[in-house]
Motif scaffolding. Structure first.
Motif, PDB file in Angstrom:
ATOM      1  N   MET A   1      33.142 -43.097 -39.194  1.00  0.00           N
ATOM      2  CA  MET A   1      34.050 -42.025 -39.596  1.00  0.00           C
ATOM      3  C   MET A   1      34.201 -42.016 -41.108  1.00  0.00           C
ATOM      4  N   THR A   2      34.481 -40.870 -41.673  1.00  0.00           N
ATOM      5  CA  THR A   2      34.665 -40.737 -43.106  1.00  0.00           C
ATOM      6  C   THR A   2      35.968 -39.980 -43.366  1.00  0.00           C
ATOM      7  N   PRO A   3      37.111 -40.668 -43.403  1.00  0.00           N
ATOM      8  CA  PRO A   3      38.409 -39.996 -43.550  1.00  0.00           C
ATOM      9  C   PRO A   3      38.502 -39.098 -44.766  1.00  0.00           C
ATOM     10  N   ASP A   4      37.842 -39.466 -45.873  1.00  0.00           N
ATOM     11  CA  ASP A   4      37.925 -38.648 -47.075  1.00  0.00           C
ATOM     12  C   ASP A   4      37.375 -37.245 -46.859  1.00  0.00           C
ATOM     13  N   ARG A   5      36.459 -37.086 -45.898  1.00  0.00           N
ATOM     14  CA  ARG A   5      35.930 -35.752 -45.604  1.00  0.00           C
ATOM     15  C   ARG A   5      37.028 -34.832 -45.068  1.00  0.00           C
ATOM     16  N   ILE A   6      38.116 -35.402 -44.599  1.00  0.00           N
ATOM     17  CA  ILE A   6      39.253 -34.615 -44.137  1.00  0.00           C
ATOM     18  C   ILE A   6      40.374 -34.647 -45.170  1.00  0.00           C
ATOM     19  N   LEU A   7      40.805 -35.831 -45.559  1.00  0.00           N
ATOM     20  CA  LEU A   7      42.027 -35.987 -46.330  1.00  0.00           C
ATOM     21  C   LEU A   7      41.899 -35.572 -47.788  1.00  0.00           C
ATOM     22  N   SER A   8      40.682 -35.408 -48.288  1.00  0.00           N
ATOM     23  CA  SER A   8      40.506 -34.935 -49.659  1.00  0.00           C
ATOM     24  C   SER A   8      39.964 -33.499 -49.689  1.00  0.00           C
ATOM     25  N   TRP A   9      40.087 -32.798 -48.576  1.00  0.00           N
ATOM     26  CA  TRP A   9      39.424 -31.512 -48.383  1.00  0.00           C
ATOM     27  C   TRP A   9      40.407 -30.460 -47.937  1.00  0.00           C
ATOM     28  N   THR A  10      40.177 -29.220 -48.339  1.00  0.00           N
ATOM     29  CA  THR A  10      40.982 -28.091 -47.868  1.00  0.00           C
ATOM     30  C   THR A  10      40.083 -27.167 -47.054  1.00  0.00           C
ATOM     31  N   PRO A  11      40.274 -27.089 -45.756  1.00  0.00           N
ATOM     32  CA  PRO A  11      39.413 -26.233 -44.926  1.00  0.00           C
ATOM     33  C   PRO A  11      39.688 -24.755 -45.161  1.00  0.00           C
ATOM     34  N   ALA A  12      38.661 -23.952 -44.922  1.00  0.00           N
ATOM     35  CA  ALA A  12      38.815 -22.501 -45.024  1.00  0.00           C
ATOM     36  C   ALA A  12      39.498 -21.929 -43.794  1.00  0.00           C
ATOM     37  N   ALA A  13      39.481 -22.668 -42.689  1.00  0.00           N
ATOM     38  CA  ALA A  13      40.155 -22.271 -41.450  1.00  0.00           C
ATOM     39  C   ALA A  13      40.354 -23.523 -40.608  1.00  0.00           C
ATOM     40  N   ILE A  14      41.304 -23.475 -39.697  1.00  0.00           N
ATOM     41  CA  ILE A  14      41.567 -24.602 -38.797  1.00  0.00           C
ATOM     42  C   ILE A  14      41.619 -24.063 -37.370  1.00  0.00           C
ATOM     43  N   VAL A  15      40.886 -24.731 -36.480  1.00  0.00           N
ATOM     44  CA  VAL A  15      40.842 -24.323 -35.072  1.00  0.00           C
ATOM     45  C   VAL A  15      41.355 -25.476 -34.221  1.00  0.00           C
TER      46      VAL A  15
END
Length: 230
Positions: A1-15
């Protein structure tokens, strides 16, 4: 797993998935499966609940009938499963810990959708009852042109409806079936719930025990603050 891919990122949409992710309804599916099997006098393998989690209810009915050696009962089992679930869910609607807060914050910085294997009217009922429906721009469920999870269709459609590329969209899921669908669609994935085992955990970017974990709340709050700052 790579938590930074989530916690340092702002998604364009969330599903979001619904059962077990937004709504505390997975327990209702478990009870509905037990009641249905008991009513029809059919048995299943010991790990049936694990394998059935997240499946489209029609596939669950077929699986139950097949394992019982009674394939002719698939249609009736499916109808009873859905009927029992809807009764149970209506009696005790409840959101998962942290779900309400995350949805309310996330809606301030990204378009939101729900991708579920449940019938549309069931998802609508759950979200309206929980006062969450107003936050979601789209609800995507299987239909004649959209295959259920673990196929990627519902996630691909949800991202598209939100106007976002799949790679720029975050999925929030609690089941192996749902995680498979989201990863096959090319979304980044936040998994939530009890530890799912290495196979499922290896497929997601981050797994948390619940959506009320402080780091998830802080992540969403920070993105809201950034949006307000312009």
């Amino acid at each position: 797993m790579t938590p930074d891919r989530i916690l340092s990122w702002t998604p364009a949409a969330i599903v979001f998935d619904c059962d077990g992710t937004l709504m505390d309804t997975e327990r209702h599916w478990e009870v509905a499966r037990e009641l249905t099997a008991s009513d029809f006098g059919v048995g299943t393998e010991p790990d049936f609940a694990r394998r059935a989690k997240g499946l489209h209810y029609t596939e669950c009915g077929v699986l139950m009938a097949r394992e019982a050696g009674r394939p002719e009962l698939a249609g009736r089992l499916t109808e009873r499963l859905l009927s029992s679930f809807r009764t149970l869910a209506a009696e005790t609607p409840r959101t998962m810990p942290g779900a309400r807060e995350l949805v309310a914050n996330a809606a301030k910085f990204a378009p939101l959708a729900v991708a579920s294997n449940c019938p549309l009217e069931v998802v609508e009922e759950c979200l309206v009852t929980a006062d969450l429906r107003r936050y979601f721009d789209h609800i995507v469920v299987p239909d004649s042109a959209t295959r259920p999870k673990p196929h990627p269709d519902v996630y691909l459609a949800a991202a598209r409806y939100c106007g976002a590329a799949a790679a720029e969209t975050l999925a929030v899921e609690d089941s192996h079936c749902g995680v498979q669908a989201a990863t096959r669609a090319g979304l980044r994935v936040l998994g939530v719930g009890p530890w799912p085992g290495e196979e499922t955990a290896a497929m997601v970017d981050l797994w948390v025990a619940a959506l009320d974990e402080p780091r998830i709340f802080e992540w969403a709050s920070e993105r809201v603050a950034r949006r307000l700052r312009g």
